[in-house]
Design a protein around this motif. Sequence first.
Motif, PDB file in Angstrom:
ATOM      1  N   LEU A 152       0.834  -1.200   0.000  1.00  0.00           N
ATOM      2  CA  LEU A 152       0.000   0.000   0.000  1.00  0.00           C
ATOM      3  C   LEU A 152       0.873   1.256   0.000  1.00  0.00           C
ATOM      4  O   LEU A 152       0.610   2.199  -0.751  1.00  0.00           O
ATOM      5  N   GLU A 155       2.355   1.710  -3.439  1.00  0.00           N
ATOM      6  CA  GLU A 155       1.357   2.223  -4.376  1.00  0.00           C
ATOM      7  C   GLU A 155       1.135   3.722  -4.175  1.00  0.00           C
ATOM      8  O   GLU A 155       1.051   4.473  -5.156  1.00  0.00           O
ATOM      9  N   LYS A 156       1.042   4.145  -2.928  1.00  0.00           N
ATOM     10  CA  LYS A 156       0.859   5.573  -2.645  1.00  0.00           C
ATOM     11  C   LYS A 156       2.058   6.381  -3.134  1.00  0.00           C
ATOM     12  O   LYS A 156       1.892   7.470  -3.694  1.00  0.00           O
ATOM     13  N   LYS A 159       1.856   6.712  -6.926  1.00  0.00           N
ATOM     14  CA  LYS A 159       0.843   7.705  -7.306  1.00  0.00           C
ATOM     15  C   LYS A 159       1.374   9.110  -7.106  1.00  0.00           C
ATOM     16  O   LYS A 159       1.172   9.986  -7.954  1.00  0.00           O
ATOM     17  N   ARG A 160       2.048   9.343  -5.986  1.00  0.00           N
ATOM     18  CA  ARG A 160       2.605  10.645  -5.703  1.00  0.00           C
ATOM     19  C   ARG A 160       3.641  11.036  -6.747  1.00  0.00           C
ATOM     20  O   ARG A 160       3.697  12.176  -7.210  1.00  0.00           O
TER      21      ARG A 160
END
Length: 167
Positions: A152, A155-156, A159-160
């Motif tokens: 997780l 993934e964050k 995205k950032r």
Amino acid sequence: MENIDKYLYYRDFLIKLSEYIIKIAHERDGKDMDDDLIVWYKNAIKRTYEWYDKGKKGMLSQCYRASLPDTSRWRDFLIANRQYFLDTYGIDLMELDKKRLEKIAKISERGKIKTDNEFRMIEEHVSELCEMDGNQEMIDKLNVLLLDYEKLAEEKLQKRRKRSGNK
């Protein structure tokens, strides 16, 4: 800890723990601890007093929280100082590890790690269980939670990176 100076409690706890570790080292003639480590703990006592006197509350909090996982290894310390901390601060040292274990159980029941602090707590607990040849089923379950949180977090991060790359 509502009616007490928690930073004074942190200071006293850290100093008493350092003094205890130094005492144990001297009783064992330094067999388990080298002189540099003893000097480090003596300096830690001085730093702890300085932090309290200078109002460096964050440093006291950080060191106190970092020392809590180790207290389970120093059961004699908890027993020897239990009455002092009960009388002075109304805190039962024997409950410190219990609270941490309750938090770990709550995270395990929830089936999800939500914060970096929870991640570190679970990671430390897994390490402790592995060192003690603990419950393998619990180790496996907690490792799954750790892996899920790492995925997780990755993934964050991706995205950032994409968002900042598109700007």
